[in-house]
Every structure is written in structure tokens, then in C-alpha cells.
Design an enzyme around this catalytic site. Structure first.
Site, PDB file in Angstrom:
ATOM      1  N   LYS A  15       0.760  -1.232   0.173  1.00 13.86           N
ATOM      2  CA  LYS A  15      -0.102  -0.192  -0.162  1.00 13.86           C
ATOM      3  C   LYS A  15       0.835   1.089  -0.090  1.00 13.86           C
ATOM      4  O   LYS A  15       0.566   2.039  -0.681  1.00 13.86           O
ATOM      5  CB  LYS A  15      -0.997  -0.004   1.202  1.00 13.86           C
ATOM      6  N   ASP A  29      -6.660   0.994   0.654  1.00 12.10           N
ATOM      7  CA  ASP A  29      -6.694   1.452   2.055  1.00 12.10           C
ATOM      8  C   ASP A  29      -7.812   1.007   2.713  1.00 12.10           C
ATOM      9  O   ASP A  29      -8.944   0.399   1.910  1.00 12.10           O
ATOM     10  CB  ASP A  29      -6.270   2.898   2.454  1.00 12.10           C
TER      11      ASP A  29
END
Length: 218
Positions: free
Chosen positions: A127, A146
Site C-alpha cells: 500500500k 486502504d
């Protein structure tokens, strides 16, 4: 309700992208930064913390720590105090110091621009690497997943997965690669402004005609 065909999902996604692009033409990462190192630090600090709070902290932090060497040579207790209000500050301070050391030792103090090299750094998973690559380097290597992207991808029926990497894989199969970074921004902005976690504003949602509202309590 009959299962959506692949073609129907692709057609719906095209319409979804068009609406989100029109709704959020200026969508971008909401962390303040002026170079890759600053974005990397800010992204690490944003774990379990709002972007607004991180931006308040980094306004002073980035004046004090201007290079990877500054983090590498930082007094740990002092660094902890500098980032304390972002939460989990002891772990984050250790991560930032180790990050600085590794950047200095292995990358001449520069932030690398590949997924492979980034994910070898302390505190950097897919991420965070995707945030860096897409925003600091303009490289669409993946899609940031996310909490907002995860929630919206499920509600929109774009994935049935719960694991972030599996969700990312599903989205990468659907969304054109040139839009991977933008698509994450659009979902994050929509998730923060309209499709919030507990009480999504479905009545006023710009994409309500395209959303099956999976998992939304009615």
C-alpha cells in the site's frame, strides 16, 4: 438477483469511472509533501492517524529532518516527541530511523522507485509503495487499497475479497492501468466525503445508480 456478467461489470465500471472523474476532478493524495522522502515519511505516519493530523506534524518535522541521513542520525527520544501526536509514535520513530539508515546505506539517501526495492524498506508494504510510486514517481504499479478503497470496492461489487492484496488484484483486472492511481484517489475521496463507513449518504450519492450497495444496512 442474477449474478453480474463480466461484460456488465466492465460496462458499469466505465460509467462509474466517468462519474467519479467528473465528481472529483482534483482528487489527489491529501498528505502534504514536496519530494518522495517526505511522502514516504508522511505515509508511514498516517497509519492509524488522519491525514489532517499528519500534515500538522509534518509542517514542522520536514523543516527539521530534510534528508534520509537526518532520520538515520536522529535521537530516537527526540524523534518520538516530534511525531508523538500521530499515535504509535515509538514504533513509528524506530521505523523512520531504520528507514533513514537503510536509505543511506543501500540507496545513497534516495527513495527507490520500484515496488521490489520499496517493499524491502522498513515499514513499507504494498500500500505504501503504491502511494509512493503513483504519486511521487507517476508510476502505476498497483492500486492503493486502504480502508476506504476496501470498503467501496466491496460495496460497489467490484470484489468479494477481504484481503487487501486480493482486492488489489481484482481491481487491477478491472481498471485500466493508466487509471490505477487516479481510481484509488477517487474511491478514497468518495469514501471520505460520501460513502463513509457507518452511515453512507446513499440518498445523495453520485454513483447510487451504479452501486449495488453490498453490505450497506438499509
Amino acid at each position: 438477483m442474477p449474478k453480474e456478467t463480466s461484460k456488465a461489470k466492465a460496462d458499469r465500471l466505465k460509467k462509474l469511472i466517468a462519474v467519479l472523474r467528473k465528481t472529483y476532478p482534483n482528487a489527489r493524495v491529501e498528505l502534504n509533501y514536496s519530494n518522495p522522502l517526505e511522502l514516504l515519511v508522511a505515509t508511514i505516519l498516517s497509519a492509524q492517524c488522519t491525514d489532517k493530523r499528519v500534515n500538522i506534524v509534518t509542517a514542522q518535522l520536514f523543516k527539521k529532518y530534510r534528508s534520509a541521513a537526518d532520520y538515520a542520525n536522529a535521537d530516537l527520544a527526540e524523534l518520538e516527541q516530534d511525531i508523538k501526536s500521530t499515535g504509535f509514535y515509538r514504533n513509528k520513530a524506530r521505523t523512520l530511523k531504520a528507514l533513514g539508515q537503510q536509505l543511506v546505506e543501500r540507496h545513497r539517501g534516495e527513495v527507490p522507485n520500484s515496488m521490489e526495492q520499496l517493499t524491502k524498506l522498513p515499514g513499507v508494504g504494498r500500500k505504501t509503495a503504491n502511494v509512493l510510486l503513483g504519486n511521487a514517481f507517476g508510476i502505476n504499479a498497483g492500486i492503493v487499497v486502504d480502508t476506504h478503497v476496501m470498503r467501496l470496492a466491496q460495496r460497489l461489487g467490484l470484489t468479494t475479497q477481504k484481503d487487501p492484496e486480493k482486492i488489489e488484484h481484482d481491481l487491477m483486472q478491472l481498471v485500466p492501468q493508466k487509471l490505477w492511481t487516479d481510481f484509488a484517489h477517487w474511491l478514497i475521496w468518495h469514501g471520505r466525503r460520501r460513502c463513509i463507513a457507518r452511515k453512507p449518504d446513499c440518498a445523495n450519492c453520485e454513483v447510487k445508480q451504479l452501486c449495488p450497495q453490498i453490505g450497506v444496512k438499509k
